[in-house]
Design a protein around this motif. Sequence first.
Motif: not given
Ligand code: ADP
Length: 692
Positions: A265-270, A299-303, A450-455, A557-559
């Motif tokens: 549902p999102f694009a990967l960051t650079g 920062c999104g390592k899991t994906v 970090l993914p965009p939009g994070r405050l 837990v993003p919320n």
């Molecule tokens: P960490 O690097 O700490 O393991 P996570 O993989 O848990 O981080 O990712 C944190 C959150 O950011 C998750 O909800 C994930 O789905 C989301 N996320 C990862 N990559 C992006 C991205 N490029 N754009 C927006 N959200 C993202």
Amino acid sequence: MTAAEQRPVTALRGVGPALAERLQHLGVAQVQDLLFVLPRTYEDRTRTVPIGALAPGMRAVIEGEVQLTEVAFRRRRQLLSRLADGSGHVTLRFFHFSASQQAGLARGTRLRCFGEVRRGPLGLELVHPEYRRIAAEGEALEETLTPIYPTTEGVAQARLRSLIAQALGELHTAGVRDWLPGSVLASLQMPSLARSLEYVHRPPRDARLDVLAAGRHPAQRRLAFEELLAHQLALTLVKHTLQAAPAAALHDPAGLEARLVGALPFALTGAQRRALAEIDADLGAARPMVRLVQGDVGCGKTVLAAAAAARAVGSGAQAALMAPTELLAEQHWRSFDAWFRPLGLPVAHLHGSLPARARRSALETIASGDVALIVGTHALFQEGIEFARLALVIVDEQHRFGVQQRLALKEKGDRAGETPHQLIMTATPIPRTLAMTAFADLDVSVIDELPPGRLPVRTVALAEERRAEVVARIESACREGRQAYWVCPLIEESDELRCQAAEETAAQLAQALPGVRVGIVHGRMPPAKKEQAMAAFKSGRLQLLVATTVIEVGVDVPNATLMVIENAERMGLAQLHQLRGRVGRGAGASTCVLLYRRPLSPIARERLAAIRESNDGFAIAQRDLELRGPGELLGTRQTGLAQLRVADLARDSDLLPRVQRAAEVILADHPDIIAPLAARWIGDGERYGSVG
Ligand code: ADP
Ligand code: MG
């Protein structure tokens, strides 16, 4: 090789098999090894201190005349002897003594004593000092500072000192082999190895104790350089050994990785794309990847792990993800399941509360290859799972996964004899030059975005007295549909007490917040209960989660937008940063409240300031390094740099660029000196023994 390098310690006078075995604990097998047992600290026994100049805490040599010796009974029978030198007097106190000892301390006897000065009921005193009678005209003192060595059970300080003195004697006759190539030595401009060893074991009486204590003497730096170099080279060899094995080249003809990434549902960051490109290049080669992906929390390592796993599965192989805790494994399983189920791929979840039958059938599907994706804890993977074709192992949170485990994975090779690729993910930010030495066994990708939009998370520090305000804040956050974490103090000594404290806090908060659904997770709950609580929190059924630091790593837990950390003054910077990283993961503005108890120590004050002022893991890591050294930062026990003898990664970080250049030269032109250097500096030969 020199004589000392070939000779076992048993060649020394008075060293039999029993002592030799105990010396093994200090990494000593050959005579030469004794030279590399380096002093922890020094004592100055080269001069006497006037008794009138003594102060509590000093360790000093004193000389004087016995004025009075008597047996006293203060709770225990003890011998008291008063020693004076014209500048003052001091009491010597002995709880164990013989009649002859008492007689030897008769009035008028001249003594030389060494011991630690402390304040006693009769003024300053020395308890059980070392002492001996001296002639009236005085006797020579030590000519060099006295080294204090790290001892081991059954090898007393004096014994070790005399053995090392013997080895130093041989150093003078036989020398010590300097393995470093001439070109490296020339560029170093440091004292020779032999002179450095001589100096650190026997610093001259005018040596500066403060410089030695700070590890800043050129002789210490010369040894630190060699030690760091030896570790880096040994780790590099570990990597070469791993990569010499064959691995499956994963080309993903099914195009699964692209499909998974395309469906997100999102694009990967650079930064994610760059790291993934490096991973993909490694996976496409027929030698095992050993790559560390380092990126700040959130920062999104899991994906990326999922993308790599998709590449493996798309190549007809299996991928396994290991997490350090059941909680994290559960969460990763949920993420993987959400991403892979739409692609028609089941993900097996191995966990402790799986009924025996379910576990057996899961293991069968893994052994048959019917299931290609497996998630579980490190522990579960150690219990002999058979894989049909395991091509990729992903390890989350590197700091609990050491060199040894990495090497062990090689054995896990699949039926075709191929070694799995290894992808290691860590949120521990390590300055780059440090990583090149400390993680020389790994290739490193950094996600610095970090993914965009994070405050950024707003961080405030509040004194414990303002707890009620914080509780009110939780209430309003929950009323707005947000969720909160409450992390309980670490002050209790035992795990059990900590969990109890968490239970009590949860009960209090539930009472104070009647409209809020409060849950709890702690280390002593059964895994199924923990998962239930986490799942309830993740789905929003629970609004406030009271937790011990089990949530430190990885929970997502993003919320959740409010994090309260109790007794924050007791926690290290790295841990605070990890904890805070649990919030600020969604689009909402997040706050982290650090509750502290007065009084604050200067270091606690610095830490709280550092965490308030920065959200940047690298900046915080750098600050942590300055404040307390690299131990916590790296979880050093897990790196190859576990037992450094002279070097200190924080203090000697300026040596690292030179260490790295020297390592390149040696790897390219003098690989034969790696084994002897590693043997010299890295005591437990077995770790690298198979590697050399
Ligand atoms: P960490 O690097 O700490 O393991 P996570 O993989 O848990 O981080 O990712 C944190 C959150 O950011 C998750 O909800 C994930 O789905 C989301 N996320 C990862 N990559 C992006 C991205 N490029 N754009 C927006 N959200 C993202
Ligand atoms: Mg994570």
